[in-house]
Design a protein around this motif. Structure first.
Motif, PDB file in Angstrom:
ATOM      1  N   UNK A  47      -9.953  17.908  -5.290  1.00 36.33           N
ATOM      2  CA  UNK A  47      -8.688  18.060  -5.904  1.00 36.33           C
ATOM      3  C   UNK A  47      -7.807  17.403  -4.896  1.00 36.33           C
ATOM      4  N   UNK A  48      -8.577  17.210  -3.634  1.00 38.07           N
ATOM      5  CA  UNK A  48      -8.107  16.967  -2.139  1.00 38.07           C
ATOM      6  C   UNK A  48      -8.019  16.186  -1.720  1.00 38.07           C
ATOM      7  N   UNK A  49      -9.212  15.049  -2.671  1.00 38.87           N
ATOM      8  CA  UNK A  49      -8.954  13.917  -2.035  1.00 38.87           C
ATOM      9  C   UNK A  49      -7.922  13.373  -2.901  1.00 38.87           C
ATOM     10  N   UNK A  50      -8.780  13.082  -3.807  1.00 38.14           N
ATOM     11  CA  UNK A  50      -7.844  12.369  -5.260  1.00 38.14           C
ATOM     12  C   UNK A  50      -6.413  12.482  -4.277  1.00 38.14           C
ATOM     13  N   UNK A  51      -5.928  13.856  -4.237  1.00 36.08           N
ATOM     14  CA  UNK A  51      -4.569  13.834  -3.636  1.00 36.08           C
ATOM     15  C   UNK A  51      -3.772  13.165  -2.552  1.00 36.08           C
ATOM     16  N   UNK A  52      -4.867  12.996  -1.661  1.00 41.30           N
ATOM     17  CA  UNK A  52      -5.223  12.297  -0.722  1.00 41.30           C
ATOM     18  C   UNK A  52      -5.220  10.679  -0.654  1.00 41.30           C
ATOM     19  N   UNK A  53      -6.393  10.992  -1.308  1.00 44.71           N
ATOM     20  CA  UNK A  53      -6.346   9.264  -1.929  1.00 44.71           C
ATOM     21  C   UNK A  53      -4.949   8.151  -2.447  1.00 44.71           C
ATOM     22  N   UNK A  54      -4.054   8.751  -3.121  1.00 48.09           N
ATOM     23  CA  UNK A  54      -2.481   8.603  -2.924  1.00 48.09           C
ATOM     24  C   UNK A  54      -1.694   8.911  -2.390  1.00 48.09           C
ATOM     25  N   UNK A  55      -1.987   9.301  -1.324  1.00 43.76           N
ATOM     26  CA  UNK A  55      -0.556   9.741  -0.386  1.00 43.76           C
ATOM     27  C   UNK A  55      -1.033   8.146   0.440  1.00 43.76           C
ATOM     28  N   UNK A  56      -2.157   8.032   1.034  1.00 45.86           N
ATOM     29  CA  UNK A  56      -2.828   7.248   1.897  1.00 45.86           C
ATOM     30  C   UNK A  56      -2.124   5.995   1.024  1.00 45.86           C
ATOM     31  N   UNK A  57      -1.981   5.605  -0.249  1.00 48.91           N
ATOM     32  CA  UNK A  57      -1.361   4.221  -0.372  1.00 48.91           C
ATOM     33  C   UNK A  57      -0.162   4.595   0.455  1.00 48.91           C
ATOM     34  N   UNK A  58       0.952   5.422   1.015  1.00 57.56           N
ATOM     35  CA  UNK A  58       1.813   5.232   1.707  1.00 57.56           C
ATOM     36  C   UNK A  58       2.177   4.480   2.789  1.00 57.56           C
ATOM     37  N   UNK A  59       0.603   4.542   3.896  1.00 60.66           N
ATOM     38  CA  UNK A  59       0.618   3.754   4.820  1.00 60.66           C
ATOM     39  C   UNK A  59       1.227   1.900   4.776  1.00 60.66           C
ATOM     40  N   UNK A  60       0.830   1.702   4.084  1.00 66.92           N
ATOM     41  CA  UNK A  60       0.852  -0.426   3.649  1.00 66.92           C
ATOM     42  C   UNK A  60       1.852  -0.141   2.967  1.00 66.92           C
ATOM     43  N   UNK A  61       2.340   0.763   2.280  1.00 64.65           N
ATOM     44  CA  UNK A  61       3.897   0.536   1.516  1.00 64.65           C
ATOM     45  C   UNK A  61       5.037   0.886   2.508  1.00 64.65           C
ATOM     46  N   UNK A  62       4.983   1.370   3.425  1.00 66.29           N
ATOM     47  CA  UNK A  62       5.392   1.801   4.216  1.00 66.29           C
ATOM     48  C   UNK A  62       5.845   0.830   5.074  1.00 66.29           C
TER      49      UNK A  62
END
Length: 612
Positions: free
Chosen positions: A263-278
């Motif tokens: 669950x933690x890894x799945x949530x982290x993968x969602x957050x990880x998209x923010x780096x290139x979007x930001x």
């Protein structure tokens, strides 16, 4: 910095003789801009820096932090022995150490443009030391007086052969601008592939969202050690269980923590998209500031950190591209091959631009420059060539997206450069304007007119166009230019800086807002504030009475709108770019003064056709 004082004269007689806006360095908004920007990265206390470092773990390092989930299972080999696995671990460790820790954290982050990072920040940093004048040069928005400020610092390196070569070679300038635009589009293109894979370039591009010390602290003290330990742990597990390489990360987890970590890894993968979007938001913001991206809405999400921005239009474009790619590839291997392919090219561009910064600005020892350039260009070159085989298997996607954005940026930059050249060649001098108004053929209509223009230096040709075709002008005309400064707010009583343009009844006004101010010209307060400032420059009582009388007789806001049309003598490519691509972008982007709140019942729009 919660407030900024903008006192002091920015419009002085010497500048007004040329119809330009410049003035005293010590009190001008640009100097405040300089002081605020120079303080970026050092104005935060220890607690703020630690808090920003914590926040950067998700936004900046989300994709890099989740890389252990995907790295080993993407290796196209099987039956690996202990030496093979230790060799791969060594490659991962040295890549993180050399490219991320040494290159980006210790070197490239210092090449920021007053707190902003990314390829465009490097370009802007260079523009403050190199005079770019080629046809494909991004617009120059400096005030004439800004060249004397610390904001445009000088040094011995400005006299270097590299600087002189670039300044005298328009082809080199155009090539450099093209490379910068290409790198920018590649970052945006990779941002569309939401689960981005390259945290190093995102770290630099996201610099404006945080600060240098916070990003360095987060990576050096937490991210780097955590990654080394995770990769080492996976390698140790695979040495004993080499058959589990297709699911190395999850297989190495103890059964008791498997589902919580899943669950933690799945949530982290969602957050990880923010780096290139930001990073895409930051880069578009920088592109807008230099006038090479169609104007979009840019919202500041924080009242404390100017670099934290969000663009609804860019977000929707990235969302549509991302969903289209997922549906088109159906989550197959081709989509996996597309991730991160173009970012290695951006890293190569960053290496080259940083080397140029070392040559032109930092005045670094030549041997140190070589020790930076050749090792990193060699490492990144090997990574780049190793990814070429992915291009036919889905890696072409980010290149296609990059090409799409590149066409947009090149078309807009070319059109804006043509517009700027046209206005620079045809802008009115103060003597010409005085002669036109004092010739006796122009009727001075009662009232006051605010003529809004985005031309910072000089009097735009559209004013001449307006006067010639209406054969009249209000008895009081104020030429208004609006600037948004990278500070939260400008105090209301210090927002307006005015000056007289020679002939009676003709003034120029610079209006500056902070990024959290509401740029409103509605209501009586705005007019009253400007008139109060004009009173300070009125030399005789009769002039003050005329100002008050003009306000009572009516106020009108005149907005200039220019349309470009290619000259028939131009080649077909120039005609297609101007008449179709640029004009389409111009019609569908926000106006230069779209953020201004102007009373619609008192607004008059004047159009002018520029044949270039």
């Amino acid at each position: 910095m919660e407030d900024a004082k903008a006192n002091g004269s920015i419009l002085v007689d010497e500048d007004l003789e040329n119809g330009s806006m410049g003035g005293d360095n010590s009190g001008s908004p640009s100097h405040l801009h300089s002081e605020k920007l120079e303080s970026m990265g050092v104005e935060y206390g220890a607690i703020q820096t630690v808090l920003l470092a914590y926040q950067s773990l998700g936004v900046v390092y989300g994709d890099l932090g989740t890389s252990p989930v995907n790295v080993f299972n993407s290796i196209p080999f099987s039956n690996l022995g202990e030496e093979d696995l230790v060799g791969m671990l060594s490659l991962v460790i040295w890549t993180l150490t050399s490219l991320v820790l040494i290159k980006y954290v210790f070197i490239v982050l210092h090449a920021d443009d007053h707190g902003e990072g990314g390829t465009f920040a490097l370009y802007s940093y260079l523009c403050r030391h190199i005079n770019f004048q080629s046809k494909l040069t991004i617009q120059n928005t400096r005030l004439e007086s800004d060249t004397n400020m610390k904001y445009y610092t000088r040094g011995s390196a400005l006299q270097s052969r590299t600087k002189n070569f670039i300044e005298k070679n328009s082809a080199a300038q155009s090539f450099l601008t093209f490379v910068v635009l290409l790198g920018t589009c590649m970052v945006i293109g990779d941002g569309a592939l939401t689960p981005a894979t390259c945290g190093a370039e995102a770290m630099f591009a996201d610099l404006g969202h945080f600060n240098k010390k916070a990003i360095q602290l987060a990576f050096s003290s937490f991210v780097y050690p955590a990654l080394i330990l995770t990769y080492a742990g996976e390698t140790a597990f695979l040495i004993k269980h080499p058959d589990k390489i297709r699911d190395a990360y999850y297989s190495s987890l103890p059964d008791s923590v498997y589902w919580p970590m899943f669950v933690l890894s799945t949530l982290a993968a969602i957050v990880s998209s923010q780096s290139m979007i930001s990073a895409s938001f930051s880069i578009v913001k920088q592109s807008l500031a230099l006038g090479c991206f169609p104007r979009v809405n840019m919202l500041h999400t924080s009242s404390k950190h100017e670099g934290q921005v969000y663009s609804p239009e860019i977000n929707y474009v990235l969302m549509i591209l991302c969903v289209t790619l997922v549906i088109g590839f159906k989550g197959g291997a081709e989509l996996g091959n597309a991730y991160g392919v173009v970012v290695i090219w951006v890293m190569i561009i960053t290496t080259c631009l940083t080397t140029l910064v070392m040559l032109v600005i930092w005045d670094t020892n030549f041997l140190l420059i070589c020790s930076f350039f050749f090792p990193f260009i060699l490492i990144e070159g090997m990574f780049m060539t190793s990814l070429l085989n992915k291009i036919p298997q889905g890696g072409w996607v980010p290149f296609a997206i990059s090409a799409f954005f590149l066409i947009i940026m090149l078309s807009w930059t070319y059109g804006r450069s043509k517009k700027n050249t046209y206005e620079a060649e045809r802008k009115m001098s103060l003597s010409e304007l005085n002669q036109m108004l004092s010739g006796g053929t122009v009727y001075r209509t009662p009232g006051i007119c605010f003529f809004c223009t985005d031309l910072v230096n000089g009097i735009p040709p559209i004013i001449q166009h307006y006067i010639e075709h209406t054969n009249s002008v209000r008895e009081i005309m104020v030429i208004v230019t609006v600037r948004t400064l990278p500070i939260k707010t400008v105090l209301p009583d210090e927002r307006f800086t005015v000056g007289k343009l020679g002939i009676e009844g003709l003034y120029r006004c610079l209006v500056q807002y902070g990024y959290k101010d509401s740029p409103s010209m509605e209501g009586d307060d705005y007019v009253a504030s400007v008139v109060a400032k004009l009173h300070e420059h009125a030399e005789i009582t009769n002039e003050k009475q005329k100002l008050d009388s003009a306000v009572e007789k009516g106020v009108v806001f005149v907005m200039g709108r220019t349309i470009l049309r290619s000259n028939k003598n131009n080649n077909w490519f120039a005609r297609f770019t101007i008449d179709y691509l640029y004009r389409f972008l111009q019609k569908n982007s926000r106006a230069a003064i779209s953020s201004l709140q102007i009373p619609p019942g008192k607004t008059l729009q004047v159009g002018m056709l520029y044949e270039i």
